[in-house]
Design a protein around this motif. Structure first.
Motif, short mmCIF file in Angstrom:
data_model
loop_
_atom_site.label_atom_id
_atom_site.label_comp_id
_atom_site.label_asym_id
_atom_site.label_seq_id
_atom_site.Cartn_x
_atom_site.Cartn_y
_atom_site.Cartn_z
N THR A 510 0.84 -1.19 0.00
CA THR A 510 0.00 0.00 0.00
C THR A 510 0.88 1.24 0.00
O THR A 510 2.02 1.22 0.45
CB THR A 510 -0.93 0.03 1.22
N ALA A 511 0.30 2.34 -0.50
CA ALA A 511 1.04 3.60 -0.60
C ALA A 511 0.17 4.72 -0.05
O ALA A 511 -0.86 5.06 -0.65
CB ALA A 511 1.41 3.88 -2.06
N ASN A 512 0.57 5.28 1.07
CA ASN A 512 -0.15 6.39 1.69
C ASN A 512 0.62 7.68 1.48
O ASN A 512 1.73 7.83 2.00
CB ASN A 512 -0.33 6.15 3.19
N ILE A 513 0.04 8.59 0.73
CA ILE A 513 0.65 9.92 0.56
C ILE A 513 0.42 10.69 1.86
O ILE A 513 -0.70 10.75 2.37
CB ILE A 513 0.06 10.64 -0.65
N THR A 514 1.49 11.27 2.40
CA THR A 514 1.45 11.82 3.76
C THR A 514 0.38 12.88 3.92
O THR A 514 -0.35 12.90 4.92
CB THR A 514 2.82 12.38 4.15
N ALA A 515 0.25 13.81 3.00
CA ALA A 515 -0.73 14.89 3.10
C ALA A 515 -1.84 14.69 2.09
O ALA A 515 -1.64 14.10 1.02
CB ALA A 515 -0.06 16.24 2.90
N GLN A 526 8.13 21.06 -3.93
CA GLN A 526 7.85 20.51 -2.61
C GLN A 526 8.15 19.02 -2.61
O GLN A 526 7.99 18.33 -3.61
CB GLN A 526 6.38 20.71 -2.23
N ASP A 527 8.57 18.55 -1.43
CA ASP A 527 8.76 17.12 -1.25
C ASP A 527 7.43 16.47 -0.92
O ASP A 527 6.69 16.94 -0.06
CB ASP A 527 9.75 16.85 -0.12
N VAL A 528 7.14 15.40 -1.63
CA VAL A 528 5.96 14.59 -1.36
C VAL A 528 6.43 13.26 -0.79
O VAL A 528 7.10 12.48 -1.46
CB VAL A 528 5.13 14.36 -2.65
N GLU A 529 6.07 13.04 0.47
CA GLU A 529 6.45 11.78 1.12
C GLU A 529 5.35 10.76 0.95
O GLU A 529 4.16 11.06 1.12
CB GLU A 529 6.71 12.01 2.62
N ILE A 530 5.75 9.54 0.59
CA ILE A 530 4.80 8.44 0.45
C ILE A 530 5.26 7.32 1.38
O ILE A 530 6.40 6.86 1.30
CB ILE A 530 4.72 7.94 -1.00
N LYS A 531 4.37 6.91 2.26
CA LYS A 531 4.68 5.83 3.18
C LYS A 531 4.17 4.51 2.60
O LYS A 531 2.97 4.37 2.33
CB LYS A 531 4.05 6.11 4.55
N TRP A 568 8.34 1.63 4.99
CA TRP A 568 9.40 2.57 4.63
C TRP A 568 8.77 3.76 3.90
O TRP A 568 7.59 3.73 3.54
CB TRP A 568 10.46 1.88 3.77
N ALA A 569 9.56 4.78 3.72
CA ALA A 569 9.06 6.00 3.08
C ALA A 569 9.95 6.36 1.90
O ALA A 569 11.17 6.14 1.92
CB ALA A 569 9.00 7.15 4.07
N VAL A 570 9.34 6.92 0.88
CA VAL A 570 10.08 7.45 -0.27
C VAL A 570 9.64 8.89 -0.48
O VAL A 570 8.56 9.30 -0.05
CB VAL A 570 9.82 6.62 -1.55
#
Length: 839
Positions: A510-515, A526-531, A568-570
């Protein structure tokens, strides 16, 4: 190797929902179920939302009269507010679905839904039925009626509008039309491949007395539902309170009512009842050919029942199986066979269930299943087979009303496994996880009015009818009896003991976009973090789907050597290219073994309902916003169902949640603004104590922004420095025209110039619980109204007090900001930004 047989699984086999794990087998349940076995009648109650149902009447019908009783709610309550958490919209609908199921476990009724979405308050049925798509939702009501076959249908609300809410009135209109349409073979004929037409005997309106509206009358038919059930040890007013108190998101905890209580009814269609709700309906076994003999046998078994030795009734009960099986009425044969089988298991002391070894499995992985059986009295019972039934794959249905299902036959030691007396038998087997456990109504994007359901046979179900279950085949006293048990995850909590929760079948990763929203105020990236979270041993890659006007770097990020449970996060750098649209949906895509997945994972956990897991799209919104920000530090006092702080942080504010000690004893002068959350004055009684300090903060130069509150149950009516009243007035049209009454008002000019464009794209409503009786010390710069209504200026008021500014707003920022509405961000920032030269 497990043998997999793909079959077509019809909706009417699935029975409107899951089989229950180990239903109650106590003497109270046995005696109540004996009575129910002897009654052939059904009643369907119809309304619009969770909490609309009359729980006292449902309990009375189900447990006193022993009718098959159902509640059809048009919606899942998605459009309301949440008093216990921050979930809104679809997430709130998921919680309220489970709250309704918890209520039904208390009152004994069954629960059904249509595809209609609760899009928020509606002032009339014309708007509601247009947004819902009347014909589509009418077909759902007809489908439930044809499947449930109620003898009597009861509406909570009338078609004439006394219910107030447009959804309420619409539920009555749809029920009235469906009463006739369900009997008409020319209406929705595609359904008739799977169900028959059905004509209910009568349609009644359960009249009411709510507040100042009393629709009851002495000449109306009435029944006393406040009677006492000595077997259960409660009256139906007591059961109703326990049932209704499950609606915790709405704050509907209820006191137990005892004693006489009448319900009144007005006949809308069909024959009017004279002495009984079921006048003209034969609710005994005499309604089916040859049924009188069955009724006599059931009466004899009940009379001979030995409470100390219920197992002595098993032989007589089993003898009823063949007789009921010969009943020509397929509907009542199916209902009464299931009821009889459950009574046999309870009297035989036969307990069985199936659960998984782990809470979560990835799609296509091997599930470890443990099935347990115990026969407490040592009767002649053998276990002949175990079969896992689940959806065959994730490709959807093969027709509107069919689902491909897989049967996994699990080995049992010996062909026929005799169950010895009071010895727990455990069988461990494996099968393949066949379908992601996404709620069926959330599998596809949907318009505002209705959910998109690919398999129409699912309609009506409160939960997924194709969730994995285990079929147990027993030989009891020479008869083969098949039972279903919902597959669950079972574990022991050190503090709470044995816990059951739904088993989760997930995507591999699964991929959860932080915001949820990313606000861009310049061309700066901007940095987009995906957990990411892995639910199996895997390797693959993740990318951002190409978007016009935006660049994501790098193009792809690979991952290898991931095991179940790894997180993990990317990070991707997202940059506007200069020609980007104002709002863009950004989608993250995971590729594994040539297959793509674009799903996050979200858990909803509350003590009063089972855990909820869903897999929302792996998406976020990029918003290109010309936004000026003044100030930095915001103090926030939380309200109910409040996601505004997260939106403020995304804009760039430093948001601090204020404690009571900080408000009463701290220095508030360092905050550029203090904001109270939605309904804070309804849910936080301590605000009555804190309010003088907040107004002192304003007087000394601060900026206090108060978001909307309900007019009932305010902690204090002195919310502002000058008087005003919160009233039940709202503008429900999200596109309602906005008139600027004072173009020079700083609230509309600093630091952002607010124009009509800023009111485009709003969702669900403009605002609710506006204010009236506004003191002249306030200014009201905006005016708006729903079509056909007088304009109101109670959406925003602002007043100077001492050296500071007080703002009260009833605009629905709590919906607009999480939805990423650009103009709402600009206006809300203005509310937070007091000009330095303003007193």
């Amino acid at each position: 190797m497990n043998r997999i047989k793909i079959i077509f699984f019809f909706f009417f086999i699935a029975q409107f929902g899951f089989a229950q794990t180990a239903p109650p087998a106590d003497l109270v349940s046995i005696e109540q179920n004996f009575k129910k076995l002897d009654v052939l009648g059904s009643v369907l109650y119809v309304a619009a939302h969770p909490d609309d149902e009359n729980t006292r009447l449902l309990a009375y019908l189900a447990q006193e009269k022993h009718y098959r009783t159902g509640y059809l709610s048009m919606t899942r309550g998605d459009g309301g507010q949440n008093l216990i958490g921050n979930e809104q919209g679809e997430l709130l609908g998921l919680i309220r679905t489970q709250e309704l199921l918890a209520a039904r476990k208390v009152d004994g009724a069954e629960q059904f839904f249509t595809r209609a979405n609760d899009f928020g308050f509606s002032k009339g049925p014309d708007e509601t039925l247009k947004i819902w798509d009347k014909e589509k939702v009418l077909s759902d009501v007809v489908w439930v009626i044809r499947k449930f076959r109620p003898d009597v249908i009861i509406c909570r609300f009338p078609t004439t509008g006394e219910g107030g809410h447009g959804h309420h009135t619409s539920s009555a209109i749809l029920a009235q039309e469906a009463f006739s349409a369900a009997a008409d073979p020319n209406r929705f004929p595609d359904q008739l491949k799977y169900v028959q037409t059905w004509q209910a005997k009568r349609l009644l309106w359960n009249t009411f007395s709510f507040g100042t509206v009393n629709t009851t009358a002495p000449d109306q038919f009435k029944i006393d539902v406040g009677v006492y059930n000595p077997i259960i040890g409660k009256g139906y007013g007591e059961m109703a309170a326990e049932s209704r108190s499950n609606h915790k998101t709405q704050g509907f905890g209820s006191a137990r009512q005892r004693g006489q209580a009448f319900e009144f009814f007005k006949t809308i269609l069909g024959d009017a009842p004279k002495t009984d709700l079921m006048d003209g309906v034969n609710t005994s076994w005499g309604r089916v050919n040859g049924g009188e003999a069955i009724g006599s046998e059931i009466e004899k078994v009940r009379k001979d029942f030995d409470r100390d030795h219920p197992e002595k009734s098993v032989k007589s009960l089993v003898a009823l199986i063949d007789k009921i099986d010969k009943t020509p009425d397929e509907y009542w044969k199916e209902q009464k066979t299931e009821e009889l089988n459950n009574i046999i298991a309870a009297c035989a002391g036969l307990w069985f269930e199936a659960y998984t070894a782990e809470p979560t499995y990835a799609l296509g992985d091997q599930m470890n299943i443990r099935s347990q059986v115990i026969s407490r009295y040592g009767l002649n019972i053998t276990l002949n087979g175990l079969t896992v039934i689940q959806h065959a794959d994730n490709t959807g249905s093969t027709s509107d009303f069919m689902e491909p299902m897989a049967h996994y036959d699990l080995p049992v030691t010996g062909k026929d496994k005799f169950i010895p007396a009071n010895e727990l038998q455990t069988f461990s087997n494996d099968c393949i996880a066949g379908k992601i456990s996404q709620p069926y109504w959330l599998e596809s994007p949907h318009p505002i009015g209705t959910y998109e359901v690919g398999n129409a046979g699912n309609i009506g179900n409160p939960e997924n009818p194709d969730a994995p279950m285990v079929e147990f085949t027993f030989q009891i006293d020479g008869h083969s009896i098949v039972f279903d048990r919902k597959l669950a995850y079972k574990y022991v909590d050190p503090a709470k003991g044995e816990i059951y929760q739904p088993v989760e079948i997930t995507p591999p990763v699964t991929a959860n976009i932080t915001a949820k929203n990313y606000i861009f105020n310049s061309k700066k990236p901007q940095d987009v973090e995906i957990k990411l979270q892995s639910f199996t041993k895997t390797a693959g890659s993740i990318t951002i789907k190409p978007m016009a006007g935006w660049k994501a770097s790098p193009e792809k990020i690979d991952f290898t050597g991931k095991n179940k449970g790894d997180e993990w996060a990317v990070n991707f750098e997202v940059t506007p290219t200069g020609n980007q649209p104002q709002a863009t949906e950004m989608e993250a895509i995971v590729e594994i073994g040539g297959k793509t997945f674009s799903m996050g994972i979200q858990h909803i956990k509350y003590e009063h309902i089972p855990n909820i897991t869903l897999f929302p799209p792996a998406e976020a919104k990029l918003i290109d916003l010309n936004l000026n920000i003044v100030g930095k530090k915001i103090g926030y006092i939380p309200g109910a169902g409040d996601l505004v702080p997260d939106a403020m942080k995304q804009v760039g504010y430093d948001v601090h949640i204020l404690t009571e000690n900080e408000i009463l004893n701290g220095d508030l002068s360092g905050y550029d603004a203090i904001v109270t959350g939605v309904r804070a004055y309804n849910v936080n009684p301590r605000l009555a104590v804190e309010q003088p300090k907040l107004l002192e903060y304003v007087k000394n130069g601060g900026n206090l922004v108060v978001q909307y509150n309900n007019n009932n149950g305010l902690a204090t009516k002195n919310i502002g420095p000058y008087p005003f009243n919160v009233v039940n007035k709202r503008v429900t049209d999200e596109d309602a025209k906005i008139t600027v009454l004072d173009p020079q008002e700083p609230l509309l000019n600093y630091p952002n110039k607010i124009t009509q464009d800023d009111f485009n794209g709003w969702v669900q409503e403009r605002g609710l619980y506006f204010v009236g009786d506004i003191d002249p010390n306030y200014k009201a710069p905006l005016q708006m109204n729903d079509p056909g209504e007088a304009a109101t200026n109670g959406a925003v008021i602002v007043g100077n007090y001492g050296q500071g500014r007080f703002v009260y707003t009833s605009l629905a920022f709590f919906r607009q900001l999480p939805a990423g509405v650009p103009g709402a961000y600009r206006l809300f920032v203005n509310l937070l930004s007091k000009p330095k030269n303003q007193p």
